[in-house]
Design an enzyme around this catalytic site. Structure first.
Site, PDB file in Angstrom:
ATOM      1  N   GLY A  58      -1.141  -8.033  55.026  1.00  0.00           N
ATOM      2  CA  GLY A  58      -0.189  -9.137  55.188  1.00  0.00           C
ATOM      3  C   GLY A  58      -0.867 -10.440  55.537  1.00  0.00           C
ATOM      4  N   THR A  77       4.203  -7.971  65.399  1.00  0.00           N
ATOM      5  CA  THR A  77       2.821  -8.486  65.390  1.00  0.00           C
ATOM      6  C   THR A  77       2.678  -9.284  66.664  1.00  0.00           C
ATOM      7  OG1 THR A  77       2.694  -8.751  62.969  1.00  0.00           O
ATOM      8  CG2 THR A  77       1.384 -10.292  64.256  1.00  0.00           C
TER       9      THR A  77
HETATM   10  N1  ASP Z   1       3.401 -10.556  59.602  1.00  0.00           N
HETATM   11  C1  ASP Z   1       3.096  -9.158  59.692  1.00  0.00           C
HETATM   12  C2  ASP Z   1       2.690  -8.672  58.344  1.00  0.00           C
HETATM   13  O1  ASP Z   1       3.318  -9.069  57.373  1.00  0.00           O
HETATM   14  C3  ASP Z   1       4.195  -8.302  60.162  1.00  0.00           C
HETATM   15  C4  ASP Z   1       5.039  -8.843  61.248  1.00  0.00           C
HETATM   16  O2  ASP Z   1       4.713  -9.810  61.871  1.00  0.00           O
HETATM   17  O3  ASP Z   1       6.088  -8.288  61.490  1.00  0.00           O
HETATM   18  O4  ASP Z   1       1.827  -7.834  58.245  1.00  0.00           O
END
Ligand code: ASP
Length: 349
Positions: free
Chosen positions: A231, A201
């Site tokens: 998420g 992300t």
């Molecule tokens: N936080 C993001 C989500 O859970 C994914 C990530 O940051 O890797 O969608």
């Protein structure tokens, strides 16, 4: 205490089992005291993004717009499989994107979740903030709204991401009808990039030379997630939050842990209570540790078996980041764009 000495201290404390409760509240490991330069902090994939964000703020752009301009390069990069174009798809092979923005001076925010076919969800989130009386649009409604504002639809699934998804799909179960080449007695899987990390992300927090604040998070979410899963990234107070009197807080990593701990808002609240950005992030990691109780999420030492990273800036231009396990973050200030080590609660996974 120097940067390095303190990090070593943190890890030693964690290794001796004292981590969650015995860490003293000491000053930030990464303190940018100069105020003449705007500051931008981001996840490690955001070195170019923070450079752009700072450049734009120096030219007078509002921090939230500078943050979105910064993350756009990552959204447009087909090689970053965690954001925008080329993001890894859900379990049905469909790329769905989540993003949110928050603008300190106005106290407004905007977000989109489960958005298909538009590679720059952060820009759509900006439109939600500026051109509606709502905060969050999802799915088909978000796409309709984006179309109404002239965003172009395109296929976001790159060949690389499709192959990674197909590999995952075929290897997922031996009791369904999908067969991997190996299961069918074939060799030659060299063109498959074996998939290791399902997270990724970009979060970007920005503070300009006058202490005005803005922030943004954008993602394709966890790779191969259940269709419909959203998420922390598009949820204000979770993957992203800012308060113009205090600073920014954001997250990457296991979104479920960030949602359950209200990571972004908790970071900002900790800074409002007087903590430095790094200590506010560390306190948030400890909160995740305290709230992680079920066995399937713990390793054999009783520690969370996942990574979650938190990032913060404050109104004074100080910045910091912390995570469950070691890692990097990106930052840009008067010293230019670079990666730095974040403070880790535990030495290694
Ligand atoms: N936080 C993001 C989500 O859970 C994914 C990530 O940051 O890797 O969608």
């Amino acid at each position: 205490m120097s940067d390095l000495t303190r990090r070593k201290f943190l890890r030693t404390a964690a290794a001796t089992g004292a981590a969650a409760t015995a860490l003293p509240a000491c000053s930030s490991v990464n303190v940018a005291t100069r105020r003449q330069s705007p500051v931008a902090i981001a996840s490690a994939n955001g070195v170019e993004a923070v450079r752009i964000a700072v450049e734009r703020m120096q030219a007078g752009m509002r921090p939230v717009d500078a943050a979105v301009a910064g993350v756009e390069v990552v959204e447009n990069d087909p090689k970053d499989s965690s954001v925008g174009l080329g993001g890894l798809p859900n379990e049905d092979g469909i790329v769905t994107l989540d993003a949110c923005v928050m603008d300190g001076p106005s106290g407004l925010g905007g977000a989109v979740a489960h958005l298909e076919n538009i590679k720059n969800p952060a820009q759509v989130a900006l439109k939600v903030m500026r051109r509606t009386d709502h905060v969050l649009l999802v799915g088909a409604g978000a796409l309709e709204f984006a179309r109404a504002h002239g965003f172009k639809e395109e296929d976001l699934l790159t060949e690389e991401s499709r192959r990674a998804w197909l590999r995952w799909r075929e290897k997922r179960s031996s009791i369904d009808d999908w067969l991997s080449p190996e299961e069918n007695g074939e060799h030659g899987t060299e063109w498959f990039e074996e998939f290791k990390d399902k997270t990724g992300t970009i979060h970007l927090g920005a503070v300009d030379a006058n202490g005005q604040i803005g922030s943004c998070t954008t993602t394709s979410g966890l790779a191969f997630k259940i269709a419909g899963r959203v998420g922390d990234s598009p949820l204000l107070g979770c993957g992203n939050y800012c308060d113009n009197d205090v600073g920014t807080g954001g997250s990457t990593g296991r979104g479920e842990a960030c949602i359950l701990s209200n990571g972004g808002a908790f970071i900002v609240q900790q800074m409002a209570l007087g903590k430095s950005p790094t200590d506010a992030c560390l306190e948030t990691v400890r909160r995740v540790v305290r709230m992680t109780k079920v066995k399937r999420l713990l390793d054999d030492k009783g520690r969370p078996n996942f990574q979650v990273k938190f990032y913060a800036t404050n109104k004074q231009g100080q910045y910091g980041a912390a995570a469950m396990y070691p890692g990097k973050f990106a930052v840009c200030d008067a010293d230019g764009p670079r990666r730095e080590d974040l403070a880790a609660l535990y030495e290694q996974r």
